[in-house]
Design a protein around this motif. Structure first.
Motif, mmCIF file in Angstrom:
data_model
loop_
_atom_site.group_PDB
_atom_site.id
_atom_site.type_symbol
_atom_site.label_atom_id
_atom_site.label_comp_id
_atom_site.label_asym_id
_atom_site.label_seq_id
_atom_site.Cartn_x
_atom_site.Cartn_y
_atom_site.Cartn_z
ATOM 1 N N GLY A 172 41.520 43.599 56.759
ATOM 2 C CA GLY A 172 41.844 41.688 56.729
ATOM 3 C C GLY A 172 40.641 40.615 55.646
ATOM 4 O O GLY A 172 41.034 39.308 56.333
ATOM 5 N N TRP A 173 40.474 41.238 54.836
ATOM 6 C CA TRP A 173 40.021 40.278 54.237
ATOM 7 C C TRP A 173 39.898 41.129 52.392
ATOM 8 O O TRP A 173 39.446 42.449 52.419
ATOM 9 N N GLY A 174 40.090 40.954 51.435
ATOM 10 C CA GLY A 174 39.764 40.781 50.043
ATOM 11 C C GLY A 174 39.704 40.172 48.819
ATOM 12 O O GLY A 174 40.666 39.187 49.142
ATOM 13 N N ARG A 175 39.347 40.946 47.883
ATOM 14 C CA ARG A 175 39.212 39.698 46.963
ATOM 15 C C ARG A 175 39.575 40.401 45.462
ATOM 16 O O ARG A 175 39.234 41.075 45.108
ATOM 17 N N ILE A 176 40.694 39.916 44.695
ATOM 18 C CA ILE A 176 41.071 40.818 43.653
ATOM 19 C C ILE A 176 41.462 39.502 42.982
ATOM 20 O O ILE A 176 42.268 38.618 42.894
ATOM 21 N N ILE A 177 40.549 39.710 41.490
ATOM 22 C CA ILE A 177 40.395 38.728 40.321
ATOM 23 C C ILE A 177 40.889 39.307 38.890
ATOM 24 O O ILE A 177 40.018 40.300 38.936
ATOM 25 N N ASN A 178 41.881 39.593 38.430
ATOM 26 C CA ASN A 178 42.604 39.671 37.178
ATOM 27 C C ASN A 178 42.144 39.721 35.902
ATOM 28 O O ASN A 178 42.774 37.690 36.028
ATOM 29 N N VAL A 179 41.762 39.104 34.950
ATOM 30 C CA VAL A 179 40.944 38.373 33.834
ATOM 31 C C VAL A 179 42.555 39.196 32.927
ATOM 32 O O VAL A 179 42.491 40.163 32.783
ATOM 33 N N THR A 233 43.356 37.670 48.985
ATOM 34 C CA THR A 233 43.467 37.015 48.347
ATOM 35 C C THR A 233 43.691 37.764 47.211
ATOM 36 O O THR A 233 43.273 38.851 46.208
ATOM 37 N N CYS A 234 44.272 37.785 45.349
ATOM 38 C CA CYS A 234 44.247 37.698 44.762
ATOM 39 C C CYS A 234 44.643 37.041 43.366
ATOM 40 O O CYS A 234 46.288 35.760 43.323
ATOM 41 N N ASN A 235 43.860 36.371 42.215
ATOM 42 C CA ASN A 235 44.162 35.149 42.085
ATOM 43 C C ASN A 235 43.413 35.720 39.979
ATOM 44 O O ASN A 235 43.204 36.769 39.987
ATOM 45 N N SER A 236 44.295 34.897 39.184
ATOM 46 C CA SER A 236 43.778 35.643 37.706
ATOM 47 C C SER A 236 42.895 34.589 36.686
ATOM 48 O O SER A 236 43.361 33.100 37.217
ATOM 49 N N VAL A 237 41.996 34.661 36.070
ATOM 50 C CA VAL A 237 41.284 33.956 34.904
ATOM 51 C C VAL A 237 42.192 33.699 33.778
ATOM 52 O O VAL A 237 42.049 35.547 33.102
ATOM 53 N N ALA A 238 41.564 32.876 33.012
ATOM 54 C CA ALA A 238 42.308 32.920 31.487
ATOM 55 C C ALA A 238 41.747 32.425 30.507
ATOM 56 O O ALA A 238 41.658 31.380 30.727
ATOM 57 N N PRO A 239 40.353 33.135 29.888
ATOM 58 C CA PRO A 239 39.956 32.570 29.281
ATOM 59 C C PRO A 239 40.077 32.325 27.671
ATOM 60 O O PRO A 239 41.439 33.357 27.383
ATOM 61 N N GLY A 240 39.543 31.749 27.232
ATOM 62 C CA GLY A 240 39.976 31.492 26.063
ATOM 63 C C GLY A 240 38.806 32.474 24.780
ATOM 64 O O GLY A 240 38.128 33.143 25.466
#
Length: 229
Positions: A113-120, A160-167
């Protein structure tokens, strides 16, 4: 480093043993584990999951950061130059591998019931890019689609799943870009410089935290003002 500072245990994955040794220098060996795996292999997610379970408990956080952006004399191949093999390899590492890793690790996150996915992703996946060709730009746009898909499907399970968009970020990958083009990219960035890996890591560590529990399906721009939205 930022994830370790936030209290996480971290498995670092690379196909190069030398790169892993360099990354692990100075880190707490009890909380940082090297895994020499090629994520382009379909078998790598299961091997990663098994190794983590042997030493720790199953992973609750996944950061999909590995990617390639092939250069030719410091520049990316354009539409007429990119080969089928280069296209295939970029898609395999930048798109298919994150999907396979998420598919492998998300059942435990859902179960608990908990997790974090971060896509670059990248600024190149959202706007025009100075040093990226069609293969890389397409792959990083695809990462944003994967992020939204996972976010909408698994929010009900507390994942949750979010993305980070670096320059532009000052890394070994950046050094493959021609010096003249690098200078142009820095000049077009509002802050007048490239980012540091720690600045990207800080945003990733936040998205991996309990404090980010009401953020999902988002893309966080970390680009020094090179692309504003």
């Amino acid at each position: 480093m930022k994830l370790l500072q936030a209290g996480h245990r971290v498995a670092l994955v690379d196909r190069s043993g030398d790169a892993l040794s360099e990354a692990l220098a100075g880190l707490d060996a009890d909380r940082a584990m090297p895994l020499c795996l090629d994520i382009a292999s379909p078998d790598s997610p299961a091997a990663l999951d098994a190794a983590i379970r042997v030493r720790w408990e199953p992973a609750s956080v996944l950061v999909n950061n590995a990617a390639i952006s092939p250069k030719h004399a410091g520049k990316a191949a354009d539409l007429e130059q990119v080969t089928a093999e280069e296209w295939r390899l970029v898609m395999e590492i930048n798109v298919a591998a994150p999907m396979r890793l998420a598919a492998c690790l998300i059942p435990f996150m859902r179960q608990q019931g908990w997790g974090r996915i971060i896509n670059v992703s990248s600024r190149a996946g959202r706007s025009i890019a100075n040093a990226a060709g069609p293969a890389y730009m397409t792959s990083k746009a695809a990462v944003l689609g994967i992020t939204r898909s996972i976010a909408s499907d698994y929010a009900q399970y507390g994942v949750t799943c979010n993305s980070v968009a670096p320059g532009l970020v000052e890394t070994a990958l950046t050094r493959a870009i021609s010096p003249d083009l690098l200078a142009t990219i820095r000049a077009r960035t509002a802050l007048g410089r490239g980012g540091e890996p720690e600045e990207i890591g800080a945003v990733i560590a936040f998205l991996a935290s309990h404090d980010a529990g009401f953020i999902t399906g988002a893309c966080i721009a970390v680009n020094g003002g090179a692309f504003m939205c």
